[in-house]
Enzyme design. Sequence first.
Site, PDB file in Angstrom:
ATOM      1  N   SER A 152      98.128  22.502  25.978  1.00  0.00           N
ATOM      2  CA  SER A 152      99.258  22.822  25.492  1.00  0.00           C
ATOM      3  C   SER A 152      99.798  22.470  24.459  1.00  0.00           C
ATOM      4  O   SER A 152      99.835  20.697  24.244  1.00  0.00           O
ATOM      5  CB  SER A 152     100.759  23.810  25.831  1.00  0.00           C
ATOM      6  OG  SER A 152     101.470  24.242  25.110  1.00  0.00           O
ATOM      7  N   TYR A 178     107.246  22.340  32.137  1.00  0.00           N
ATOM      8  CA  TYR A 178     105.842  22.560  31.723  1.00  0.00           C
ATOM      9  C   TYR A 178     105.735  21.803  30.245  1.00  0.00           C
ATOM     10  O   TYR A 178     104.264  21.961  30.637  1.00  0.00           O
ATOM     11  CB  TYR A 178     106.134  24.562  31.063  1.00  0.00           C
ATOM     12  CG  TYR A 178     105.287  24.694  30.571  1.00  0.00           C
ATOM     13  CD1 TYR A 178     104.369  25.622  30.864  1.00  0.00           C
ATOM     14  CD2 TYR A 178     104.653  24.905  28.709  1.00  0.00           C
ATOM     15  CE1 TYR A 178     102.836  26.271  30.176  1.00  0.00           C
ATOM     16  CE2 TYR A 178     103.954  25.347  27.736  1.00  0.00           C
ATOM     17  CZ  TYR A 178     102.665  25.875  28.829  1.00  0.00           C
ATOM     18  OH  TYR A 178     101.907  26.636  27.668  1.00  0.00           O
TER      19      TYR A 178
END
Length: 196
Positions: free
Chosen positions: A145, A158
């Site tokens: 990501s 995350y």
Amino acid sequence: MLLKDRIAIITGGGRGIGRGVALRYAKEGAKLALVDIQQEHLDETAKALDESGTGAEYITLQGDVSSSADVQGFFDRTVECFGRLDILVNNAGIGNPPVPIIDMPEEAWDRTLAVNLKSVFLCSKAAALQFIKQGGGGRIISVASQAGKTGYAMLTPYCASKAGIVLFTQAFAKEVGQYKINVNCVCPGTIDTPLL
């Protein structure tokens, strides 16, 4: 058809990016093993594949990508069904509760790292062992990501897990390149998926 008769495992294949990858791989001729923790999500992707007109061959495998026993089962079942493996897409992932680290429950940290990063270790290891056994190499693609390149407040677990994927990819590629195993990751930005 770029992937004609290639065998691919796609984790998190029940929805979002994983479903998109599955549908595109099917269009390109791949045979698929779709992995997800939610059977209903797998059923929805199966329906989309059936309605896609590609005639794709696929199996669905329900289980937890952070469990070594489940992961081994995914790979054993795929090879049993299709005879080999050519591609692994490490796509399974979860977010974390949007709270500051000082209020973050340990269990939330552990679960985010387990699903997002430990799963990449478990699945990549299993794939590499299968590729080496077969000979001829293989492909591992992991979904990281932009949050693995830039930290975002309230998303620390995350971000840490996705940054881990980036460097895992770089290091693992150097370890298994000698076996003609290609290891890459992609770092998407914001995508309108159920995770978001």
